[in-house]
Design an enzyme around this catalytic site. Structure first.
Site, PDB file in Angstrom:
ATOM      1  N   PRO A 346     -31.772  40.130  14.568  1.00 60.48           N
ATOM      2  CA  PRO A 346     -32.550  38.903  14.538  1.00 60.48           C
ATOM      3  C   PRO A 346     -33.869  39.300  16.349  1.00 60.48           C
ATOM      4  CG  PRO A 346     -30.395  38.124  14.253  1.00 60.48           C
ATOM      5  CD  PRO A 346     -30.302  39.111  15.350  1.00 60.48           C
ATOM      6  N   CYS A 347     -34.808  38.788  15.512  1.00 58.10           N
ATOM      7  CA  CYS A 347     -36.166  38.828  16.132  1.00 58.10           C
ATOM      8  C   CYS A 347     -36.976  37.265  16.945  1.00 58.10           C
ATOM      9  CB  CYS A 347     -36.973  39.971  15.639  1.00 58.10           C
ATOM     10  SG  CYS A 347     -37.950  39.266  14.200  1.00 58.10           S
ATOM     11  N   GLN A 348     -36.297  36.132  15.692  1.00 59.39           N
ATOM     12  CA  GLN A 348     -36.964  34.956  16.475  1.00 59.39           C
ATOM     13  C   GLN A 348     -37.769  34.593  17.755  1.00 59.39           C
ATOM     14  OE1 GLN A 348     -34.676  35.786  14.209  1.00 59.39           O
ATOM     15  NE2 GLN A 348     -35.307  34.944  12.193  1.00 59.39           N
TER      16      GLN A 348
END
Length: 625
Positions: A346-348
């Site tokens: 995940p890159c949030q």
């Protein structure tokens, strides 16, 4: 999402992109040359066999420690002499390569006593080796350096040295170099100097000192138990090319092998391919690209139920794990040793628009650092990782460096850069950080060369346009109402030229994109095509747009993995033009030894999808081209 807030986020992302451009070269790729010398050429120079400075005899190959670290990145404090140079005015300088202590590398490698990294800056516009000149008077002492391709802690200081204590070892014990650090620049003449690519590459067998080297095959065997040349997947339980195994008493490279051709190239078994796994797989963007490139998808992992439903529809023959990544890592039943692995954590947290802590930040951080455990569990020969470029911002440097250390601690060579995916044929200016890694004993591949450019010059194609990418949707406009449903916009928007890539990057909500006429939103099928999915890829409802926006574009993955497969083939000396003839089991295998066509893949999907399951959105099969 509220439109005003969305615009603010977009403006913020643009601003932070500009901030990153101040320190990183984000211009579209240029072909690599070799390195440029940091020291300008001087026609009046001559070279000496050696030079006496005090009690020191200085010559090629001698490693010296400097009185003061150089004013360069990572503060290199050591130099390996390549040449003793006498300049035209009689001045003597020592020219060579620089080394920095591992503890100065920001955490990219383990901070261990007397471990050093070879530092080199690469000028892509000039073929000269990068070197630094120092005065002999700058020398503090001569040091012993052991250049090795063995994993830590082999070949460190001797046990007897430990009796003298840490301080004595630091000043007098042997230095050990296992890694080379590279930064690539468009040129090292025009300021400001901004890197465009980075690499941490293990010392190779050829570069290691004779006394401290191991064979590449031995390193592969120590790490993953060996490798099957040409790919570890062979359908129907057939035999592949020879297994390189440290425990074997046979020298497999010198034994007569029925699977080797007259030119000593390895022949493949029927259907033999490289095995692959896709972690944080989402709806299967990377999975689709890897299989299109010719890899055999062995397993996928994701815990979002909608994405898992989609990937099961598309890849029913793979093992699909519907679980948290930590559960997969600790599971004794989930055991896969694959040739190739993709990671899209995940890159949030790292997104340039992420400025306020979120409720899932801790979970996403844990997912990022699970990558080292995934590598340890699956032990791929090569892997890729895709992330938002925001993680390269200065404020995230400790997190990024720790991510890199998670790979180097296992002896992997790593290469990374920010890539404009439009240069690989995606119809949007989507910039992503891509990491390529190669395991112990493996050669680290370069990035594949760009296939597209703005003008389409130099043998490249022009950027793919929105109109070109969505053409299959117009061919299938009467089919599949769920994906082709047209939604009018609340108010008419400004029209735009469809003979260009789309104006904005596709996100989970669509990224404020709309059809070029300005009257309606893109259909879900159009969004999928613009994100690089082939038209036959299926999505299970709901949240289809979010699944599309989260995906690593398959068309880009296909190019990357096609390149990686070619690199492995070259390393394995594989001959894919011939293969061992075997009779496939009815209904299994592939008609081609290293490529599963989309037609065969889709036929199997249709057969399995006839079973009553959750409703899936199906797309009519047409060509990817």
């Amino acid at each position: 999402m509220d439109r005003a807030i969305a615009i603010d986020d977009e403006d913020l992302e643009s601003k932070l992109t500009i901030d990153l451009q101040n320190v990183i070269d984000l211009t579209d790729d240029v072909p690599h040359a070799a390195a440029r010398a940091a020291t300008p050429r001087n026609d009046g120079e001559s070279y000496l066999d050696n030079y006496i400075e005090g009690s020191y005899r200085l010559r090629e190959g001698v490693v010296v420690e400097l009185k003061n670290a150089l004013d360069l990145k990572f503060s290199p404090a050591f130099l390996r002499i390549a040449k003793v140079v006498q300049k035209r005015d009689g001045q003597i300088v020592l020219r060579g390569s620089t080394y920095a202590r591992a503890r100065k590398m920001g955490g990219k490698v383990l901070r261990k006593l007397n471990e050093v990294c070879w530092i080199e800056l690469i000028d892509c516009s000039d073929p000269q080796p990068w070197t630094v000149d120092i005065n002999p008077s700058d020398i503090l002492r001569i040091r012993e350096m052991r250049t090795t391709n063995s994993p830590f802690p082999k070949h460190r200081y001797d046990e007897d040295d430990a009796l003298w204590g840490k301080e004595w070892i630091e000043e007098n014990g042997p230095l050990v170099c296992r890694y080379k650090y590279f930064e690539y620049y468009a040129d090292l003449v025009t300021k400001p100097y901004k890197p465009r690519e980075w690499a941490l590459i293990c010392v190779t067998e050829d570069e290691a000192d004779a006394k401290y080297k191991e064979t590449s095959d031995a390193l592969v065997a120590q790490w993953r138990g060996g490798k099957v040349r040409g790919g570890s997947y062979v359908p129907h339980g057939g035999l592949g090319a020879e297994l390189i195994d440290l425990d074997s008493d046979l020298d497999v490279d010198n034994v007569a092998n029925p699977r080797r051709g007259q030119d000593d190239r390895v022949k493949l078994a029927y259907g033999q391919r490289y095995s692959a796994g896709d972690t944080f797989s989402g709806a299967g963007g990377a999975s689709r690209g890897m299989t299109q490139a010719g890899a055999h998808l062995e397993f996928t992992i994701d815990h979002w139920n909608h994405a898992v439903a989609s990937i099961k529809k598309n890849f029913p023959l793979a093992k699909n794990y519907d679980m948290e990544i930590t559960d997969f890592i600790t599971s004794k039943e989930a055991h896969h040793r694959v040739d190739m692995l993709h990671l899209s954590p995940p890159c949030q947290v790292w997104s340039p628009a992420h400025t306020v802590a979120g409720k899932n930040d801790d979970m996403n951080l844990a997912a990022l650092y699970s990558c080292t455990h995934l590598i340890e569990k699956c032990r791929p020969r090569v892997f890729t990782l895709e992330q938002t470029f925001g993680i390269l911002l200065d404020r995230f440097a400790p997190f990024f460096n720790l991510l890199i250390q998670g790979f180097t601690v296992h002896g992997y060579s790593i290469r990374w850069k920010v890539v404009n995916l439009a240069t690989y044929g995606l119809p949007q200016f989507r910039k992503r950080l891509i990491i390529i890694g190669a395991g112990p004993g493996e050669k680290l591949p370069d990035f594949p060369k760009p296939t597209h450019s703005l003008q389409g010059t130099g043998g490249l194609k022009p950027f793919v346009t929105a109109k070109q990418a969505t053409a299959p949707a117009r061919s299938n406009s009467q089919r599949n109402n769920a994906l082709n449903a047209k939604k009018l916009l609340p108010r008419v928007q400004v029209s735009w030229d469809p003979n260009t890539p789309i104006p904005r990057t596709i996100t989970c909500s669509g990224g404020q994109n709309y059809h070029w006429m300005g009257r309606r939103d893109f259909t879900l099928l159009e969004y999928a095509l613009l994100q690089g999915f082939p038209v036959q890829h299926q999505f299970s409802e709901p949240c289809v747009k979010k699944q599309i926006g989260n995906a690593f574009p398959p068309s880009v993955v296909r190019i990357i993995y096609d390149h990686l497969i070619k690199c492995l083939d070259k390393s394995d000396n594989v001959d894919r033009s011939t293969r061992i003839k075997e009779t496939p089991v009815a209904g299994e295998g592939a008609s081609n030894p290293f490529v599963i066509s989309d037609g065969e893949d889709f036929a199997e999907i249709v057969r399995v999808a006839r079973k009553p399951r959750q409703r899936a959105v199906s797309i009519t099969l047409i060509s990817d081209n």
